[in-house]
Design an enzyme around this catalytic site. Structure first.
Site, PDB file in Angstrom:
ATOM      1  N   ALA A  84     -43.967  14.072 -34.646  1.00 26.52           N
ATOM      2  CA  ALA A  84     -44.766  14.894 -33.733  1.00 26.52           C
ATOM      3  C   ALA A  84     -46.199  14.384 -33.743  1.00 26.52           C
ATOM      4  O   ALA A  84     -46.667  13.880 -34.769  1.00 26.52           O
ATOM      5  CB  ALA A  84     -44.727  16.340 -34.200  1.00 26.52           C
ATOM      6  N   GLU A 143     -42.874  15.131 -43.375  1.00 22.67           N
ATOM      7  CA  GLU A 143     -43.713  16.259 -42.953  1.00 22.67           C
ATOM      8  C   GLU A 143     -44.517  16.889 -44.089  1.00 22.67           C
ATOM      9  O   GLU A 143     -45.663  17.287 -43.908  1.00 22.67           O
ATOM     10  CB  GLU A 143     -42.851  17.351 -42.292  1.00 22.67           C
ATOM     11  CG  GLU A 143     -42.461  17.063 -40.846  1.00 22.67           C
ATOM     12  CD  GLU A 143     -41.197  16.228 -40.715  1.00 22.67           C
ATOM     13  OE1 GLU A 143     -40.770  15.600 -41.707  1.00 22.67           O
ATOM     14  OE2 GLU A 143     -40.633  16.192 -39.606  1.00 22.67           O
ATOM     15  N   GLY A 199     -40.485  14.041 -36.571  1.00 19.16           N
ATOM     16  CA  GLY A 199     -39.813  14.349 -35.309  1.00 19.16           C
ATOM     17  C   GLY A 199     -39.011  13.172 -34.773  1.00 19.16           C
ATOM     18  O   GLY A 199     -38.027  13.358 -34.061  1.00 19.16           O
ATOM     19  N   GLU A 224     -35.875  13.363 -36.406  1.00 19.05           N
ATOM     20  CA  GLU A 224     -35.176  14.544 -35.879  1.00 19.05           C
ATOM     21  C   GLU A 224     -34.549  14.263 -34.512  1.00 19.05           C
ATOM     22  O   GLU A 224     -33.469  14.760 -34.203  1.00 19.05           O
ATOM     23  CB  GLU A 224     -36.143  15.734 -35.817  1.00 19.05           C
ATOM     24  CG  GLU A 224     -36.457  16.261 -37.227  1.00 19.05           C
ATOM     25  CD  GLU A 224     -37.549  17.314 -37.239  1.00 19.05           C
ATOM     26  OE1 GLU A 224     -38.640  17.028 -36.703  1.00 19.05           O
ATOM     27  OE2 GLU A 224     -37.317  18.414 -37.759  1.00 19.05           O
TER      28      GLU A 224
HETATM   29  N1  3HC Z   1     -49.486  11.783 -34.955  1.00 23.34           N
HETATM   30  C1  3HC Z   1     -50.593  11.312 -34.387  1.00 23.34           C
HETATM   31  N2  3HC Z   1     -51.068  10.071 -34.575  1.00 23.34           N
HETATM   32  C2  3HC Z   1     -50.370   9.290 -35.402  1.00 23.34           C
HETATM   33  C3  3HC Z   1     -49.203   9.702 -36.035  1.00 23.34           C
HETATM   34  C4  3HC Z   1     -48.748  11.023 -35.781  1.00 23.34           C
HETATM   35  N3  3HC Z   1     -47.632  11.506 -36.312  1.00 23.34           N
HETATM   36  N4  3HC Z   1     -48.721   8.681 -36.778  1.00 23.34           N
HETATM   37  C5  3HC Z   1     -49.583   7.670 -36.616  1.00 23.34           C
HETATM   38  N5  3HC Z   1     -50.580   8.023 -35.783  1.00 23.34           N
HETATM   39  C6  3HC Z   1     -51.695   7.199 -35.312  1.00 23.34           C
HETATM   40  C7  3HC Z   1     -52.688   6.878 -36.441  1.00 23.34           C
HETATM   41  O1  3HC Z   1     -53.620   7.907 -36.582  1.00 23.34           O
HETATM   42  C8  3HC Z   1     -53.299   5.598 -35.945  1.00 23.34           C
HETATM   43  O2  3HC Z   1     -54.256   5.943 -34.979  1.00 23.34           O
HETATM   44  P1  3HC Z   1     -55.569   5.042 -34.760  1.00 23.34           P
HETATM   45  O3  3HC Z   1     -55.060   3.694 -34.350  1.00 23.34           O
HETATM   46  O4  3HC Z   1     -56.318   5.773 -33.722  1.00 23.34           O
HETATM   47  O5  3HC Z   1     -56.267   5.019 -36.087  1.00 23.34           O
HETATM   48  C9  3HC Z   1     -52.129   4.902 -35.243  1.00 23.34           C
HETATM   49  O6  3HC Z   1     -51.189   5.922 -34.940  1.00 23.34           O
HETATM   50  C10 3HC Z   1     -51.444   3.857 -36.088  1.00 23.34           C
HETATM   51  O7  3HC Z   1     -51.105   4.429 -37.345  1.00 23.34           O
HETATM   52  P2  3HC Z   1     -51.290   3.615 -38.697  1.00 23.34           P
HETATM   53  O8  3HC Z   1     -52.625   3.001 -38.742  1.00 23.34           O
HETATM   54  O9  3HC Z   1     -50.917   4.549 -39.791  1.00 23.34           O
HETATM   55  O10 3HC Z   1     -50.201   2.467 -38.512  1.00 23.34           O
HETATM   56  P3  3HC Z   1     -49.187   1.872 -39.567  1.00 23.34           P
HETATM   57  O11 3HC Z   1     -48.395   0.879 -38.853  1.00 23.34           O
HETATM   58  O12 3HC Z   1     -49.914   1.497 -40.825  1.00 23.34           O
HETATM   59  O13 3HC Z   1     -48.230   3.098 -39.982  1.00 23.34           O
HETATM   60  C11 3HC Z   1     -46.736   4.958 -39.611  1.00 23.34           C
HETATM   61  C12 3HC Z   1     -47.402   3.679 -39.026  1.00 23.34           C
HETATM   62  C13 3HC Z   1     -45.827   4.567 -40.774  1.00 23.34           C
HETATM   63  C14 3HC Z   1     -45.969   5.600 -38.512  1.00 23.34           C
HETATM   64  C15 3HC Z   1     -47.848   5.893 -40.152  1.00 23.34           C
HETATM   65  O14 3HC Z   1     -48.823   6.063 -39.161  1.00 23.34           O
HETATM   66  C16 3HC Z   1     -47.358   7.258 -40.545  1.00 23.34           C
HETATM   67  O15 3HC Z   1     -46.869   7.437 -41.628  1.00 23.34           O
HETATM   68  N6  3HC Z   1     -47.504   8.257 -39.625  1.00 23.34           N
HETATM   69  C17 3HC Z   1     -47.226   9.640 -39.925  1.00 23.34           C
HETATM   70  C18 3HC Z   1     -45.752   9.924 -39.970  1.00 23.34           C
HETATM   71  C19 3HC Z   1     -45.533  11.388 -40.172  1.00 23.34           C
HETATM   72  O16 3HC Z   1     -46.032  11.992 -41.106  1.00 23.34           O
HETATM   73  N7  3HC Z   1     -44.734  11.996 -39.285  1.00 23.34           N
HETATM   74  C20 3HC Z   1     -44.448  13.390 -39.343  1.00 23.34           C
HETATM   75  C21 3HC Z   1     -45.307  14.105 -38.339  1.00 23.34           C
HETATM   76  S1  3HC Z   1     -45.076  15.862 -38.410  1.00 23.34           S
HETATM   77  C22 3HC Z   1     -43.658  16.108 -37.511  1.00 23.34           C
HETATM   78  O17 3HC Z   1     -43.038  15.173 -37.059  1.00 23.34           O
HETATM   79  C23 3HC Z   1     -43.269  17.519 -37.330  1.00 23.34           C
HETATM   80  C24 3HC Z   1     -41.926  17.648 -36.728  1.00 23.34           C
HETATM   81  O18 3HC Z   1     -40.971  17.892 -37.750  1.00 23.34           O
HETATM   82  C25 3HC Z   1     -41.871  18.787 -35.773  1.00 23.34           C
END
Ligand code: 3HC
Length: 688
Positions: A60, A122, A99, A102
């Site tokens: 998400a 998450e 997500g 998911e």
């Molecule tokens: N939401 C918004 N922005 C995100 C994001 C997310 N989930 N994941 C990554 N981004 C953005 C980063 O902020 C970054 O933005 P920027 O270029 O403006 O700084 C850009 O995407 C690239 O991210 P990284 O620099 O971290 O790139 P990497 O290649 O090093 O890593 C990744 C990629 C492994 C996907 C890492 O970004 C990551 O771990 N992201 C978070 C994953 C996460 O926690 N997902 C769960 C979200 S909550 C959810 O899904 C709820 C659901 O259950 C309803």
């Protein structure tokens, strides 16, 4: 475009296209829902969903978490996929997280490429899977495995996902494999939501609770998700989803998730400031001066990043010791499976140690990690200048010494910059890049380029005693020593700070690093110490007694040979004796009061650091305190936590403490200004 659709014969191709990592924002949710309807209306035999670029979908869009949820909600979109008469196949090439995983679980089939990862991280953002993950994952992989995956947040490799039953197939080309899957084979797989939930297993819940208590104490999301799964396991799927949604939104709006999101985005924003447009020097061969614990750790980090490294030592014996120290880290990494034999051999082939500075004659960067003495540092800078190319960057890893004074020893002080690593340097993420009065933009840019290469979190700091992190640490220790003198024991203090969320308190931490380092530092500061400031002599007495910490078997605690640590009444008596000889009446402090004093002391110092422009932003201080000093990440760093308390409340508390000691608790002018105008530290931009 957020989601594209294309039809070929009876197959629909749906591509998530939201660069850089296909975060699932509102437009993506809308696009996916549209695609479900489109596929059904076109009566397609199957849909293959992929992600454009390097991710399937990163989850998400966490940037939307600060605003009210907007329809269509992800759980509804995924129900539509799961319940659609048209079976969907997830062809995963890249990360499928949160997500994103998911979405994949709502598909009938999941095919993943070998290098991809899938998981539900998450909890690392302080929430729980909120789009069916808590219900679909246990149905696919069983209860115990699902609890482990969700509570740790650790993604699975493709192979592990296959073994767990989370995906059906690992294929080099998931799209080709999906195209090779016929409609009949697909129809034999039942929709995920119709799978029976696993039986309740109290043992699995208890094991998960225990693991969380050990590794994620104080964090609400991991425990909440365990109880949610336990409470909903026997409920009908859709009813359970409602409970999941409620729990997700509650966590999303809570303080911990806000703090963890703040850290997530602060880490990603940590890069060279926009004004720093200079090109870094090209990095291939780096000289490290000093092969002790710090120098060896730095050398290993550099080797790991593919650089050639020469450790420079004072004599042949020193060089041998340096080689042994680096070898120790290589062996430990081999043992832990972090590198393989080929990688270790490659590291060794790029590494040398010598007392002859001319062996590093083509190094474009030198990092001195020699003994912490101005005389030694000045000598090293002179030798480096003589041996290395004229435009090589000369970095010092000093923790406290004046970088301007070190730079003055160079004929060109613009080449000198501080690169402050944290021990163990090959593991700790933080790198303070310290800007001396004359540091050139090229020197600073090289520091940032190096941080990127080493995958470290760079924070720009100005010159002062201790820069950002150690200056806050010094104030923290001073506040701890004061409560120790005035009524507490080291273990009272440590318990209070562990209760606050630190992995260990300040006294146990000092025992690990050794009391002699801080002692030497205090002697250095003797000449300039404010005579009106209270000086607590207990730590000096400890050093006189040879209690230097764990390495001598005794410090603030006792370290018996049988292992572990024990409280020592003799240390408590030392504090009582010190108070008596100072004519003080000791008072008892509650843990809450100890925590309050230590945290307020740090906030007050950090506000000055920001006000003076030593740190560029409050978020930088958050990064330093969390990544370098163990401040609880789930509190969002020191300044984020301060903003949650409110400047007005902080100032009021500090003014109360200033009645006891006006010098130690002098209120930071920045905090006063924030209290007066209702501003946040997070928004403050220093002008100096
Ligand atoms: N939401 C918004 N922005 C995100 C994001 C997310 N989930 N994941 C990554 N981004 C953005 C980063 O902020 C970054 O933005 P920027 O270029 O403006 O700084 C850009 O995407 C690239 O991210 P990284 O620099 O971290 O790139 P990497 O290649 O090093 O890593 C990744 C990629 C492994 C996907 C890492 O970004 C990551 O771990 N992201 C978070 C994953 C996460 O926690 N997902 C769960 C979200 S909550 C959810 O899904 C709820 C659901 O259950 C309803």
């Amino acid at each position: 475009m957020s989601v594209s659709m294309r039809q070929e014969a009876d197959t629909g191709f749906v591509e998530i296209d939201n660069p850089p990592v296909n975060a699932i924002g509102h437009a993506v949710r809308e696009g996916l829902l549209k695609a479900v309807k489109w596929a059904e209306e076109a009566k397609l035999a199957r849909v293959i969903v992929t992600g454009k670029g390097r991710a399937f979908a990163a989850g998400a869009d966490a940037r939307e978490f600060d605003s009210a949820p907007k329809e269509p909600h992800l759980p509804d979109v995924l129900n539509a996929i799961d319940e659609s008469p048209v079976p969907w196949i997830a062809a995963i090439d890249g990360v499928a997280l949160g997500g994103g995983a998911e979405i994949a679980m709502a598909c009938r089939m999941r095919i993943i490429s070998p290098k991809s990862q899938i998981g539900l991280p998450e909890v690392t953002l302080g929430v729980l899977p909120g789009a069916g993950g808590t219900q679909r994952l246990p149905r696919l992989v069983g209860l115990a495995r699902a609890l482990d995956i969700i509570t740790t947040g650790k993604p699975l490799t493709a192979q592990k996902a296959l073994e767990a039953g989370l995906v059906h197939q690992v294929a080099d080309d998931p799209m080709q494999a999906a195209l090779g899957t016929g409609a009949e084979a697909l129809q034999r797989i039942v929709p995920t939501w119709t799978l029976p939930a696993p039986d309740a297993d109290e043992g699995a819940f208890e094991a998960a609770r225990k693991a969380v208590a050990k590794k994620q104490a104080n964090q609400t999301a991991p425990l909440k998700v365990i109880e949610l799964i336990r409470d909903t396991l026997a409920e009908p799927f859709h009813q359970a989803l409602l409970a999941e949604r409620t729990a997700f939104l509650e966590l999303r709006n809570g303080a911990q998730s806000k703090a963890l999101r703040h850290m997530f985005f602060a880490e990603r924003a940590a890069k060279a400031p926009a004004w720093l447009t200079a090109e870094p020097v090209s990095l291939k061969h780096v000289a490290v001066v000093g092969g002790g614990t710090m120098g060896a750790g730095i050398a290993y980090a550099l080797l790991n990043a593919g650089l050639t490294v020469t450790i420079l030592e004072t004599d042949a014996q020193g060089a041998e010791r340096a080689i042994a120290n680096v070898e120790k880290i290589i062996s430990a990494s081999l043992k832990r499976g972090l590198i393989n034999d080929a990688r270790a051999a490659d590291h060794r082939s790029r590494f040398a140690a010598s007392s002859d500075y001319s062996t590093a004659a083509d190094a474009t960067l030198a990092i001195e990690a020699a003994y912490e003495s101005m005389e030694v540092k000045v000598d090293v800078i002179g030798k480096l200048e003589a041996a290395l190319p004229k435009d090589a960057i000369l970095a010092t890893n000093t923790s406290y010494l004046d970088i301007n004074e070190i730079a003055a020893a160079a004929s060109d002080p613009a080449r000198v910059v501080g690169l402050h690593f944290f021990a163990p340097a090959h593991i700790m993420k933080l790198l303070e890049i310290v800007r001396g009065d004359h540091s050139s933009d090229t020197s600073l840019a090289t520091g940032f380029a190096l941080a990127k290469l080493l995958r470290k979190i760079p924070v720009l700091a100005g010159v002062c005693d201790g820069f950002i992190g150690n200056r806050i640490l010094a104030r923290y220790r001073e506040a701890a020593d004061t409560v120790l003198m005035d009524g507490a024991t080291p273990w009272d203090v440590d318990k209070a700070m562990v209760g606050f969320g630190y992995a260990m308190g300040p006294y146990e931490a000092q025992d690990l690093s050794g009391l002699d380092i801080a002692h030497a530092n205090r002697r250095r500061q003797d000449a300039t110490r404010d005579a009106n400031r209270r000086y607590i002599p207990i730590a000096d007495r400890m050093v006189e007694l040879g209690r230097l910490g764990k390495k001598t078997g005794a410090g603030w605690y006792l370290y018996p040979e049988t292992g572990g640590k024990a409280e020592d009444a003799a240390v408590a008596e030392l504090a009582v004796a010190a108070a008596k000889s100072a004519g003080l009446t000791r008072t008892a402090y509650s843990q809450q009061e100890i925590e309050r004093r230590l945290v307020l002391a740090m906030i007050n110092e950090a506000a000055d650091i920001l006000d003076e422009g030593i740190a560029q932003s409050a978020a930088d201080i958050d990064l330093v305190t969390v990544s370098g000093y163990g401040f609880p990440r789930w509190r969002g760093g020191l300044m984020h936590y301060a903003d949650s308390l409110g400047a007005g409340n902080i100032v009021e508390a500090l003014e109360g403490l200033a009645l006891e000691d006006a010098v130690a608790w002098k209120v930071s002018p920045l905090l006063k200004r924030c209290a007066e105008n209702g501003g946040l530290l997070a928004d403050y931009v220093p002008t100096r």
